[in-house]
Design an enzyme around this catalytic site. Structure first.
Site, PDB file in Angstrom:
ATOM      1  N   GLY A  42       3.766  -1.300  20.644  1.00 24.24           N
ATOM      2  CA  GLY A  42       3.354  -2.167  19.536  1.00 24.24           C
ATOM      3  C   GLY A  42       3.504  -3.628  19.907  1.00 24.24           C
ATOM      4  O   GLY A  42       4.423  -3.992  20.631  1.00 24.24           O
ATOM      5  N   ILE A 101       9.975  -5.843  17.652  1.00 21.19           N
ATOM      6  CA  ILE A 101      10.476  -6.522  16.457  1.00 21.19           C
ATOM      7  C   ILE A 101      11.714  -5.798  15.929  1.00 21.19           C
ATOM      8  O   ILE A 101      12.508  -6.366  15.213  1.00 21.19           O
ATOM      9  CB  ILE A 101       9.408  -6.625  15.337  1.00 21.19           C
ATOM     10  CG1 ILE A 101       9.011  -5.258  14.795  1.00 21.19           C
ATOM     11  CG2 ILE A 101       8.217  -7.419  15.779  1.00 21.19           C
ATOM     12  CD1 ILE A 101       8.308  -5.343  13.442  1.00 21.19           C
ATOM     13  N   ASP A 102      11.858  -4.520  16.283  1.00 19.25           N
ATOM     14  CA  ASP A 102      12.960  -3.730  15.722  1.00 19.25           C
ATOM     15  C   ASP A 102      14.333  -4.106  16.291  1.00 19.25           C
ATOM     16  O   ASP A 102      15.360  -3.736  15.728  1.00 19.25           O
ATOM     17  CB  ASP A 102      12.726  -2.235  15.964  1.00 19.25           C
ATOM     18  CG  ASP A 102      11.552  -1.700  15.153  1.00 19.25           C
ATOM     19  OD1 ASP A 102      10.978  -2.481  14.369  1.00 19.25           O
ATOM     20  OD2 ASP A 102      11.206  -0.513  15.305  1.00 19.25           O
ATOM     21  N   ARG A 159      12.520  -8.134 -13.161  1.00 20.01           N
ATOM     22  CA  ARG A 159      12.067  -6.895 -12.520  1.00 20.01           C
ATOM     23  C   ARG A 159      12.969  -6.529 -11.337  1.00 20.01           C
ATOM     24  O   ARG A 159      13.660  -7.388 -10.785  1.00 20.01           O
ATOM     25  CB  ARG A 159      10.653  -7.091 -11.953  1.00 20.01           C
ATOM     26  CG  ARG A 159       9.588  -7.075 -13.008  1.00 20.01           C
ATOM     27  CD  ARG A 159       8.247  -7.433 -12.402  1.00 20.01           C
ATOM     28  NE  ARG A 159       7.180  -7.197 -13.362  1.00 20.01           N
ATOM     29  CZ  ARG A 159       5.975  -7.737 -13.285  1.00 20.01           C
ATOM     30  NH1 ARG A 159       5.670  -8.559 -12.306  1.00 20.01           N
ATOM     31  NH2 ARG A 159       5.063  -7.459 -14.185  1.00 20.01           N
ATOM     32  N   GLY A 174      11.361  -0.820  10.835  1.00 16.13           N
ATOM     33  CA  GLY A 174      12.657  -0.408  11.368  1.00 16.13           C
ATOM     34  C   GLY A 174      12.764   1.095  11.228  1.00 16.13           C
ATOM     35  O   GLY A 174      13.148   1.592  10.177  1.00 16.13           O
ATOM     36  N   ARG A 175      12.353   1.786  12.295  1.00 22.98           N
ATOM     37  CA  ARG A 175      12.328   3.253  12.236  1.00 22.98           C
ATOM     38  C   ARG A 175      13.717   3.845  12.288  1.00 22.98           C
ATOM     39  O   ARG A 175      14.092   4.665  11.465  1.00 22.98           O
ATOM     40  CB  ARG A 175      11.566   3.792  13.453  1.00 22.98           C
ATOM     41  CG  ARG A 175      10.112   3.539  13.412  1.00 22.98           C
ATOM     42  CD  ARG A 175       9.510   3.753  14.778  1.00 22.98           C
ATOM     43  NE  ARG A 175       8.082   3.751  14.666  1.00 22.98           N
ATOM     44  CZ  ARG A 175       7.308   4.808  14.845  1.00 22.98           C
ATOM     45  NH1 ARG A 175       7.834   5.948  15.206  1.00 22.98           N
ATOM     46  NH2 ARG A 175       6.019   4.729  14.709  1.00 22.98           N
ATOM     47  N   HIS A 178       2.502  -4.781   8.943  1.00 27.40           N
ATOM     48  CA  HIS A 178       2.248  -5.433  10.232  1.00 27.40           C
ATOM     49  C   HIS A 178       2.245  -6.956  10.181  1.00 27.40           C
ATOM     50  O   HIS A 178       2.096  -7.590  11.226  1.00 27.40           O
ATOM     51  CB  HIS A 178       0.933  -4.906  10.811  1.00 27.40           C
ATOM     52  CG  HIS A 178       1.048  -3.458  11.210  1.00 27.40           C
ATOM     53  ND1 HIS A 178       1.025  -2.448  10.279  1.00 27.40           N
ATOM     54  CD2 HIS A 178       1.236  -2.874  12.412  1.00 27.40           C
ATOM     55  CE1 HIS A 178       1.175  -1.291  10.906  1.00 27.40           C
ATOM     56  NE2 HIS A 178       1.308  -1.520  12.189  1.00 27.40           N
ATOM     57  N   GLN A 182       4.765  -8.440   9.879  1.00 31.55           N
ATOM     58  CA  GLN A 182       5.989  -8.730  10.637  1.00 31.55           C
ATOM     59  C   GLN A 182       5.729  -8.791  12.132  1.00 31.55           C
ATOM     60  O   GLN A 182       6.541  -9.295  12.903  1.00 31.55           O
ATOM     61  CB  GLN A 182       7.049  -7.646  10.367  1.00 31.55           C
ATOM     62  CG  GLN A 182       7.507  -7.588   8.932  1.00 31.55           C
ATOM     63  CD  GLN A 182       8.106  -6.241   8.576  1.00 31.55           C
ATOM     64  OE1 GLN A 182       9.307  -6.053   8.628  1.00 31.55           O
ATOM     65  NE2 GLN A 182       7.273  -5.285   8.203  1.00 31.55           N
ATOM     66  N   ARG A 183       4.613  -8.216  12.547  1.00 32.40           N
ATOM     67  CA  ARG A 183       4.345  -8.142  13.981  1.00 32.40           C
ATOM     68  C   ARG A 183       3.389  -9.231  14.470  1.00 32.40           C
ATOM     69  O   ARG A 183       3.423  -9.616  15.642  1.00 32.40           O
ATOM     70  CB  ARG A 183       3.742  -6.769  14.305  1.00 32.40           C
ATOM     71  CG  ARG A 183       4.691  -5.604  14.118  1.00 32.40           C
ATOM     72  CD  ARG A 183       4.837  -4.833  15.400  1.00 32.40           C
ATOM     73  NE  ARG A 183       3.567  -4.394  15.891  1.00 32.40           N
ATOM     74  CZ  ARG A 183       3.134  -3.127  15.870  1.00 32.40           C
ATOM     75  NH1 ARG A 183       3.913  -2.185  15.381  1.00 32.40           N
ATOM     76  NH2 ARG A 183       1.973  -2.814  16.350  1.00 32.40           N
TER      77      ARG A 183
HETATM   78  O1  F6P Z   1       8.281   0.052  17.043  1.00 28.04           O
HETATM   79  C1  F6P Z   1       8.021  -1.102  16.373  1.00 28.04           C
HETATM   80  C2  F6P Z   1       7.358  -0.841  15.052  1.00 28.04           C
HETATM   81  O2  F6P Z   1       7.259  -2.125  14.495  1.00 28.04           O
HETATM   82  C3  F6P Z   1       8.087   0.116  14.099  1.00 28.04           C
HETATM   83  O3  F6P Z   1       9.085  -0.452  13.343  1.00 28.04           O
HETATM   84  C4  F6P Z   1       6.943   0.618  13.262  1.00 28.04           C
HETATM   85  O4  F6P Z   1       7.220   1.874  12.676  1.00 28.04           O
HETATM   86  C5  F6P Z   1       5.860   0.719  14.260  1.00 28.04           C
HETATM   87  O5  F6P Z   1       6.063  -0.315  15.192  1.00 28.04           O
HETATM   88  C6  F6P Z   1       4.471   0.655  13.669  1.00 28.04           C
HETATM   89  O6  F6P Z   1       3.548   0.831  14.678  1.00 28.04           O
HETATM   90  P1  F6P Z   1       1.969   0.982  14.506  1.00 28.04           P
HETATM   91  O7  F6P Z   1       1.416  -0.289  15.031  1.00 28.04           O
HETATM   92  O8  F6P Z   1       1.611   2.150  15.327  1.00 28.04           O
HETATM   93  O9  F6P Z   1       1.674   1.154  13.054  1.00 28.04           O
END
Ligand code: F6P
Length: 364
Positions: free
Chosen positions: A13, A141-142, A177, A185-186, A288, A290-291
């Site tokens: 990722g 990111i995790d 609310r 964060g898996r 995403h 966050q990414r």
């Molecule tokens: O491994 C990093 C991560 O950000 C996980 O926290 C998340 O579950 C996963 O990537 C999501 O990946 P994808 O891009 O396959 O949805």
């Protein structure tokens, strides 16, 4: 050793800061060693299928602040068990690792920089064991990679999540609310815990500590009875309930991608809470966001340091290692020592202790 021609790929990722690493590797290889730099595209797939581009000072000039990776990436494409369709439309896995090694040689590379998380770096180690001169560069990111204090991409993700919490705080309070924020964060709750602390969350649920829904409800009710009829909850996608309940999954596909999608725990929890409490509940899934996007300063600096150090390590022939942040220095960690280890938040961590000591509820 002489560095005439080096290769670099990004796998798994994406995260913010990948381009800062690519730029740093390219610039130090060219400026310090007059090497040529070949960017392998789409992770290891580029090595299998001959997808690559030459990286020059010009090609990497304006990418420091750019999100994503100019080389592309994939979280499929494991050369050791490559998933493909067979003649009958079924899925089979093939080992193409020797093709990767042969193509590396065909490209005339002196070494390969593999930028990735746990899965990608395990593949890198296996290729090293087959004789490939490899150096790993940690990203995710995790922040759950063993051997390094921080992975780049993490701090930017925490910033995105805590910005979202700042916004949820004001709207949640205005409307009285319960606002739930689901973050990535898996297996490790670093993003949830750090953003939750930074964003003043009242409840933080992480994979490392199974949460009791009754404790969550108790906390929301207590806040209400004390005159605060609103609460902000951060939940990591991999958080699970006490009592051995499974993680909530968005989808567990068995198609060619074979990738399990996490997500859904936020809405699951929202449903559960709203059935028990007389407050409105809303859930935001950050996903995403966050990414992607611009890396913050920390990740730009860390990416630059890791990239430059990786080139120096290659020059010294120190292959089979990952460059790592061991505050305050960058150093090397054997790839072999990382194999499959997920760096979770230790239960005795100071971060957990101090969060609870200021009244944050962790669902227990
Ligand atoms: O491994 C990093 C991560 O950000 C996980 O926290 C998340 O579950 C996963 O990537 C999501 O990946 P994808 O891009 O396959 O949805």
């Amino acid at each position: 050793m002489t560095l005439k021609r080096i290769g670099i790929l990004t796998g798994g990722g994406d995260c913010s800061g990948l381009n800062a690493v690519i730029r740093s590797v390219t610039r130090s290889a060219i400026l310090q060693h007059e090497a040529r730099v070949i960017g392998i595209e789409q992770g290891f797939d580029g090595l299998l299928f001959g997808w690559n581009q030459e990286l020059t000072l010009d090609a990497t000039r304006d990418i420091l602040t750019l999100g994503g990776t100019i080389l592309g990436t994939t979280n499929k494409g494991n050369p050791f068990s490559y998933r493909e369709y067979d003649e009958k439309g079924g899925i089979r896995e093939r080992d193409y690792s020797q093709t990767a090694v042969d193509n590396f040689k065909r490209l005339g590379l002196d070494c390969l920089f593999v930028v990735g998380g746990d899965g990608t770096l395990q593949m890198a180690y296996k290729l090293f064991a087959m004789g490939l001169p490899v150096i790993g560069i940690p990203k995710t990111i995790d922040n759950d990679l063993e051997g390094t204090d921080y992975t780049f991409g993490f701090q930017t993700a925490v910033q995105v999540a805590s910005d979202a919490l700042d916004r949820l705080q004001t709207t949640g309070k205005s409307h009285q609310r319960v606002m739930i924020l689901e973050v990535m964060g898996r297996s490790a709750g670093w993003i949830a815990l750090e953003s939750g602390i930074a964003g003043g969350a009242h409840i933080i649920l992480i994979p490392e500590i199974p949460y009791d829904p009754d404790k969550v409800l108790e906390n929301i009710r207590r806040r209400e009875s004390e005159g605060n009829p609103y609460s902000v909850v951060v939940v990591a996608e991999g958080a699970k309930e006490t009592g051995g309940r499974e993680i909530v999954l968005e989808s567990a596909t068995e198609n060619l991608q074979g990738v399990v999608h996490y997500g859904g725990v936020g809405n699951y929890l929202a449903g559960k809470i709203s059935r028990e409490i007389d407050l409105e509940v809303r859930c935001t899934v950050l996903g995403h966001t966050q990414r992607g996007g611009t890396p913050n300063c920390f990740d730009r600096v860390l990416g630059t340091r890791l990239g430059a150090y990786a080139v120096q390590a290659a020059k010294e022939g120190r292959f089979g290692n990952m460059v790592a942040l061991k505050t305050p220095e960058i150093s090397l960690v054997p790839l072999q020592s990382l194999a499959g280890i997920v760096r979770k938040i230790p239960p005795t961590s100071q971060l957990i202790k101090y969060a609870e000591s200021i009244g944050v509820n962790l669902g227990r």
